[in-house]
Design an enzyme around this catalytic site. Structure first.
Site, PDB file in Angstrom:
ATOM      1  N   TYR A 175      -0.203 -19.291  15.311  1.00 16.69           N
ATOM      2  CA  TYR A 175       1.140 -19.321  15.891  1.00 16.69           C
ATOM      3  C   TYR A 175       1.459 -18.064  16.697  1.00 16.69           C
ATOM      4  O   TYR A 175       2.232 -18.101  17.632  1.00 16.69           O
ATOM      5  CB  TYR A 175       2.195 -19.462  14.789  1.00 16.69           C
ATOM      6  CG  TYR A 175       2.458 -20.878  14.346  1.00 16.69           C
ATOM      7  CD1 TYR A 175       1.475 -21.620  13.716  1.00 16.69           C
ATOM      8  CD2 TYR A 175       3.695 -21.470  14.554  1.00 16.69           C
ATOM      9  CE1 TYR A 175       1.712 -22.903  13.292  1.00 16.69           C
ATOM     10  CE2 TYR A 175       3.955 -22.759  14.129  1.00 16.69           C
ATOM     11  CZ  TYR A 175       2.961 -23.478  13.498  1.00 16.69           C
ATOM     12  OH  TYR A 175       3.200 -24.756  13.083  1.00 16.69           O
TER      13      TYR A 175
ATOM     14  N   LYS B   1     -10.360 -22.434   4.969  1.00 20.02           N
ATOM     15  CA  LYS B   1     -11.520 -23.134   5.529  1.00 20.02           C
ATOM     16  C   LYS B   1     -12.642 -22.109   5.587  1.00 20.02           C
ATOM     17  O   LYS B   1     -13.190 -21.791   6.658  1.00 20.02           O
ATOM     18  CB  LYS B   1     -11.148 -23.712   6.909  1.00 20.02           C
ATOM     19  CG  LYS B   1     -12.189 -24.629   7.511  1.00 20.02           C
ATOM     20  CD  LYS B   1     -12.322 -25.966   6.792  1.00 20.02           C
ATOM     21  CE  LYS B   1     -13.444 -26.786   7.400  1.00 20.02           C
ATOM     22  NZ  LYS B   1     -13.765 -27.986   6.622  1.00 20.02           N
TER      23      LYS B   1
ATOM     24  N   ASP C  43      -9.439 -29.355   4.009  1.00 21.34           N
ATOM     25  CA  ASP C  43      -9.671 -30.808   4.113  1.00 21.34           C
ATOM     26  C   ASP C  43      -9.642 -31.463   2.735  1.00 21.34           C
ATOM     27  O   ASP C  43      -9.015 -32.515   2.545  1.00 21.34           O
ATOM     28  CB  ASP C  43     -10.971 -31.122   4.880  1.00 21.34           C
ATOM     29  CG  ASP C  43     -12.172 -30.303   4.417  1.00 21.34           C
ATOM     30  OD1 ASP C  43     -11.999 -29.397   3.570  1.00 21.34           O
ATOM     31  OD2 ASP C  43     -13.293 -30.564   4.896  1.00 21.34           O
TER      32      ASP C  43
ATOM     33  N   ASP D 188       1.841 -25.625   7.660  1.00 22.62           N
ATOM     34  CA  ASP D 188       2.686 -26.529   8.443  1.00 22.62           C
ATOM     35  C   ASP D 188       2.251 -27.968   8.199  1.00 22.62           C
ATOM     36  O   ASP D 188       3.060 -28.851   7.922  1.00 22.62           O
ATOM     37  CB  ASP D 188       2.555 -26.172   9.933  1.00 22.62           C
ATOM     38  CG  ASP D 188       3.377 -27.093  10.814  1.00 22.62           C
ATOM     39  OD1 ASP D 188       4.543 -27.365  10.468  1.00 22.62           O
ATOM     40  OD2 ASP D 188       2.835 -27.578  11.838  1.00 22.62           O
TER      41      ASP D 188
ATOM     42  N   ASP E 160       4.090 -31.087   5.506  1.00 22.01           N
ATOM     43  CA  ASP E 160       4.527 -32.432   5.931  1.00 22.01           C
ATOM     44  C   ASP E 160       3.843 -33.497   5.084  1.00 22.01           C
ATOM     45  O   ASP E 160       4.447 -34.487   4.690  1.00 22.01           O
ATOM     46  CB  ASP E 160       4.198 -32.689   7.413  1.00 22.01           C
ATOM     47  CG  ASP E 160       5.324 -32.255   8.345  1.00 22.01           C
ATOM     48  OD1 ASP E 160       6.023 -31.284   8.009  1.00 22.01           O
ATOM     49  OD2 ASP E 160       5.502 -32.899   9.406  1.00 22.01           O
TER      50      ASP E 160
HETATM   51  C1  IPM Z   1       8.116 -26.395  10.643  1.00 26.91           C
HETATM   52  C2  IPM Z   1       8.136 -26.890  12.068  1.00 26.91           C
HETATM   53  C3  IPM Z   1       7.979 -25.705  13.008  1.00 26.91           C
HETATM   54  C4  IPM Z   1       6.640 -25.066  12.731  1.00 26.91           C
HETATM   55  C5  IPM Z   1       8.119 -26.054  14.505  1.00 26.91           C
HETATM   56  C6  IPM Z   1       9.461 -26.703  14.800  1.00 26.91           C
HETATM   57  C7  IPM Z   1       7.915 -24.859  15.383  1.00 26.91           C
HETATM   58  O1  IPM Z   1       7.172 -27.852  12.254  1.00 26.91           O
HETATM   59  O2  IPM Z   1       8.958 -25.544  10.295  1.00 26.91           O
HETATM   60  O3  IPM Z   1       7.283 -26.867   9.864  1.00 26.91           O
HETATM   61  O4  IPM Z   1       5.620 -25.515  13.253  1.00 26.91           O
HETATM   62  O5  IPM Z   1       6.612 -24.091  11.971  1.00 26.91           O
HETATM   63 MG    MG Z   2       6.208 -28.469  10.461  1.00 24.19          MG
END
Ligand code: IPM
Ligand code: MG
Length: 372
Positions: free
Chosen positions: A141, A193, A225, A249, A253
């Protein structure tokens, strides 16, 4: 207690869910006798429209002047054509770096009431309780150099990003994970990894060294993975999941599936000058402005704010208990309505209202208990 909170509603559903979180915080202030003040500022696409930049100086100054920041969401398809550095998301990344919170805490809990609404078998996910600790200021990032290489025709012919970590960066976030594990089930899974990446080798060695200071915490290392697979097939084996920025990240999710909806997840970015609290879900432009977004991730972020930034543990727990009560009573926004045996879908503000009512009951019960 006095607390000044900078609110950054941002884009898409951000303003709707932030409004509910603020309502809940106002209710907390009234019930428990605190003084919370709110300073609303633009960020993301909203700020680009009004000020030509996703993070105006006035917004950043306000954030640095307050006790904590509560953000809704950033991101809008209107700006998809812009280069990465000018998009709404760039505002959030600059903000994260400026505030300095390097440890992003993302608790993932499968509420019993929602175990049936995940696509996974209820008996596999019920009781899952994971704290994702995501490194937030390093890795791909922010690594330099980054950019596009332009070919002879003026168009990008290649692009590059840099994954970089220092020992100090890994150490400080690892300590946050181990400290958190001490008050949980005392287990840290560090995800990397290391079979391919040098940064991961450094990560693994450093985490192993930090672990020596925490003899009562069990450490395991897992490749990213394999972790992605275990998260879905055996989520209850995880307690604290520690990982670098991009892996965190992605895995957070994925972990959201265990909770039933991404919209339920809250996050706290701690360790810097001012903490940043935000739901994990994005701006969800497809449902923005329709009053159907789930505010529970934002409301739970407000609970984290009270816990970490204000040390108001009782108030944080009561908000969490109120959320639990509302879910057990069967109230559902559309994202969690399917297969959960709920009462039918409610909208964003009704959900917020239900939490406030449940909060009053939880507080009454606490009061009655102490009066006996
Ligand atoms: C998160 C989001 C952010 C990230 C984006 C919106 C930049 O996906 O907070 O998980 O990638 O960190
Ligand atoms: Mg995210």
């Amino acid at each position: 207690m006095k607390l000044s909170i900078t609110t950054l509603p941002g884009d898409g559903v951000g303003p709707e869910v932030t409004a509910e979180a603020v309502r809940v915080l106002r209710a907390v202030a009234e019930i428990y006798g605190h003084e919370f003040t709110f300073d609303e500022q633009p960020v993301g696409g909203e700020a680009i429209r009004r000020h030509g930049t996703p993070l105006p100086t006035s917004t950043l100054d306000a954030c640095l002047a307050g006790d904590a920041v509560l953000l809704g969401a950033v991101g809008s398809p209107d700006f998809d054509g812009l280069p990465p550095g000018e998009r709404p998301e760039a505002g959030l990344l600059t903000l994260r770096r400026a505030l300095g919170g390097y440890a992003n805490l993302r608790p993932v809990v499968c509420h019993d009431a929602l175990a049936g609404c995940t696509p996974l078998r209820a008996e596999r996910v019920a009781g899952a309780d994971i704290l994702v600790v995501r490194e937030l200021l390093g890795g791909l990032y922010f690594g330099e150099p980054r950019g596009f290489t332009t070919g002879g025709d003026g168009r990008a012919s290649a692009a590059h990003n840099t994954m970089r970590y220092t020992v100090a960066e890994v150490e400080r976030v690892a300590r946050v994970a181990f400290d958190a594990a001490l008050s949980r089930r005392r287990r840290v899974t560090s995800v990397d990894k290391a079979n391919v990446l040098e940064t991961s080798r450094l990560w693994r060695e450093t985490v192993s060294r930090v672990a020596l200071d925490y003899p009562s915490v069990a450490l395991e290392h897992l490749y990213v993975d394999a972790c992605a697979m275990h998260l879905i097939s055996d989520p209850r084996r995880f307690d604290v999941l520690l990982t670098e920025n991009l892996f965190g990240d992605i895995l957070s999710d994925e972990a959201a599936v265990l909770a039933g909806s991404l919209a339920l997840l809250a996050s706290a970015s701690v360790g810097g000058e001012v903490d940043l609290y935000e739901p994990v879900h994005g701006s969800a432009p497809d449902i923005a402005g329709r009053g159907v977004a789930n505010p529970l991730g934002a409301i739970s972020s407000a609970a984290l704010l009270l816990r970490h930034a204000a040390r108001l543990e009782r108030e944080a727990q009561d908000i969490e208990a109120a959320v639990e009560t509302v879910l057990r009573a069967g109230y559902r926004t559309p994202d969690i309505a399917r297969g959960s045996g709920g009462l039918g879908a409610v909208g964003t503000s009704e959900m917020g209202q239900r939490v406030i009512e449940a909060l009053a009951e939880v507080a009454d019960m606490r009061h009655a208990y102490h009066a006996v």
